[in-house]
Each structure stands twice: as C-alpha cells, then as structure tokens.
Scaffold this active site. Sequence first.
Site, mmCIF file in Angstrom:
data_model
loop_
_atom_site.group_PDB
_atom_site.id
_atom_site.type_symbol
_atom_site.label_atom_id
_atom_site.label_comp_id
_atom_site.label_asym_id
_atom_site.label_seq_id
_atom_site.Cartn_x
_atom_site.Cartn_y
_atom_site.Cartn_z
ATOM 1 N N THR A 201 -9.703 -16.842 6.413
ATOM 2 C CA THR A 201 -9.619 -15.529 7.052
ATOM 3 C C THR A 201 -9.610 -15.756 8.541
ATOM 4 O O THR A 201 -10.248 -16.693 9.021
ATOM 5 C CB THR A 201 -10.898 -14.723 6.683
ATOM 6 O OG1 THR A 201 -10.858 -14.435 5.294
ATOM 7 C CG2 THR A 201 -11.042 -13.458 7.479
ATOM 8 N N VAL A 230 -12.169 -7.189 -3.807
ATOM 9 C CA VAL A 230 -12.258 -7.132 -2.349
ATOM 10 C C VAL A 230 -13.429 -8.016 -1.923
ATOM 11 O O VAL A 230 -14.504 -7.962 -2.523
ATOM 12 C CB VAL A 230 -12.476 -5.677 -1.860
ATOM 13 C CG1 VAL A 230 -12.771 -5.644 -0.370
ATOM 14 C CG2 VAL A 230 -11.246 -4.820 -2.177
#
Length: 346
Positions: A201, A230
């Site tokens: 990320t 998620v």
Amino acid sequence: MDSRRKFLKKSVLGAVGLGVFKNSSGGDLGRIGNAQTSNPIVISTWDFGVAANSAAWGVLRTGGSALDAVEQGVRVAEADLDNPTVGKGGYPDRDGVVTLDACIMDARGNCGAVAALENIAHPISVARLVMEKTPHVMLVGEGAKQFALENGFAEEDLLIPSSEKAWKEWLKEKKYEPVINIENRSFNTERLPGNRYNHDTIGMLAMDSKGNLSGACTTSGMAFKMRGRVGDSPIIGAGLYVDNEVGGATSTGVGEEVIRTVGSFLVVELMRQGYSPTDACRQAVMRIVEKKPEIAKNIQVGFLALNKKGEYGSFALQSGFTFAVCHSREQDRIEKGEFYYPSEEN
Ligand code: ASP
C-alpha cells in the site's frame, strides 16, 4: 508528566540539531526531519514512495498544502501500471474484480474514505471529495462508484492484462500464501507467480510550510482477496491517522492485524504521550506480536510515522520494509525500517 515522558521530552530537546536521536540504550529514537516545523517534509511507504514523494514535493516546495501534496503524491502510485498493489493495474479479488480502498485526512481532523470501489482509477481523489462534499466519512462499493461518476470521474476497466494473467495463474491452485514483502521482490521486475497472494500500500504523510500535517493511504488490498474484503487502508485510525497537534501515522501489510489493533491511531496516541515516531511504531508492532504471536511471525505489517516537529520513524514486524523520505535538505532518500523478526529472505 511521568518520568518517561520527562526523559523523552528532555532527550528530544537536547537532540535538536544533531540529526539523530538516541535513546538510553543507544537505539534510534527517530531522525530529525527538520529543526523547524515550517520546513516541509513528505514520507511514504516502500520504494515506490520515491516517485510519489517527488510529486508531493512539487506541491510542498511551492508553498502548497500538505493535503494537496498527499493527494497528488499518491496519485502517482495509483496511476503506475507497473504497480500491482495500488490503483489501476492492482491485482483483482478472487473473482477477478479490481476493488480499490483509500482514505485521506487533513490538519483539521477532516477525513474521507472509499472502500471496495470499482472502475475508478483514483480512489484517493474520490475519498477527498467524500471528505469535502458529503456529511459522511466513508462510501463503499456501488454507492462510492455512483458518487464518483456523479462528480465527473471516468469509468474504466482497471484489470490490465498482466494482472489478469496473474489472477488466472492463481485460479489454478487458489492458494493463499503470504509473501512478506512483495514490493521488494517483484515490483518493477516480475510479477509474482499466481499461487501467492500479496499486498502493499502507499501510505503518505506530509507537513507543509505552515507546519500543517495531512496523510493519504491507497491500495488495491490483498491480491485475490475474498470478494467484499476490505483491509485497514481506508479505515481512519487503522491505515491512517493524523492529529495536527501531534503527528500522523500510516501502515502497510496485512490489514486485518492493523484493524484489530487500530494501529495508526495507536501510533499517534503513543506519540502524544511522548514516544518518538520510531518507538511509537515499535510499540504498535509489539501489540500485534503480543496479541497474535502465531499470526505475527508469518506476516508483514509496517508502520510509518511523522510528528509535529518533522521527526519521522518506522517499525515493521519483518525486515524488508522500506520507506521514502523527501525534505528540503536531502531529497528522494529510501530508508530501511527497523523490524522485530529478521526474515530469512531479507
Ligand atoms: N494493508 C493493505 C490491506 O490489508 C495491504 C498492504 O498494505 O499490504 O489491504
């Protein structure tokens, strides 16, 4: 003020100008980004943070806001088709659909997020609009997409041929095997064999010339994840947290463990208590180790933090975590994060 806080405060003040803080055991308590808070700085996760920082720096150096800087910065990673973990080109979920998660937080405590967003290439900009144009903090799935389309974002196919190929490979065995630091192994070289799931990320923190802090975090999440999964990245407090009086923190790695420990919020609260950025990140990593030792030894989680003085630091579960730093004196530097487990591969 307890004695630890007194000690830290004293050692912080005493260290200004020396460049690096040392604790009593000789460890690094976090480098000094800048002696004055008015000197801008931007830091972000992994080697791909260098290109993103450079876009953010373009905003900061001309007096732009930290908020604009982090949005413009992470958009670079979102647009990079060679990056299989962020934005367009990200690996899809197990059903072959690319779903993106992102959040953003500014110096006033405003925040916005999108999760499981499909067909929109820049989730961070949608997250910013959620923050600025709605009374809400987070929009997900179809509703997030509808909001993006209503606000002029183009609908596009995010599954590029190389990601589709990797997914089809993965389908042969459908095995989840964590790869501890995908970014260092395969980014810009070769994509991982399809039987491994992977992650990474971009989390970015910036301080502008007014001394204001903002942060952004964006990802395609765990590759070949369950449909609807998620992670921490779009969750304020988990993947990102900013408190303009104290500092900001962001995370990368297996998001489930970061959500369980509300990692980025924890790091910021520890900095509020007087911990340096590195020590605050270390404590957040240790929380994961203590709560789930069996899981912790096989996964990667890295935290990155920046405090109000421009000091920054990081700490990860495993070796191999890197982050990029850019400020007025030394630009585009990559640093290695400190870590708890030395992994064999790194
Ligand atoms: N934290 C992200 C997630 O769990 C992935 C990563 O940073 O590796 O979705």
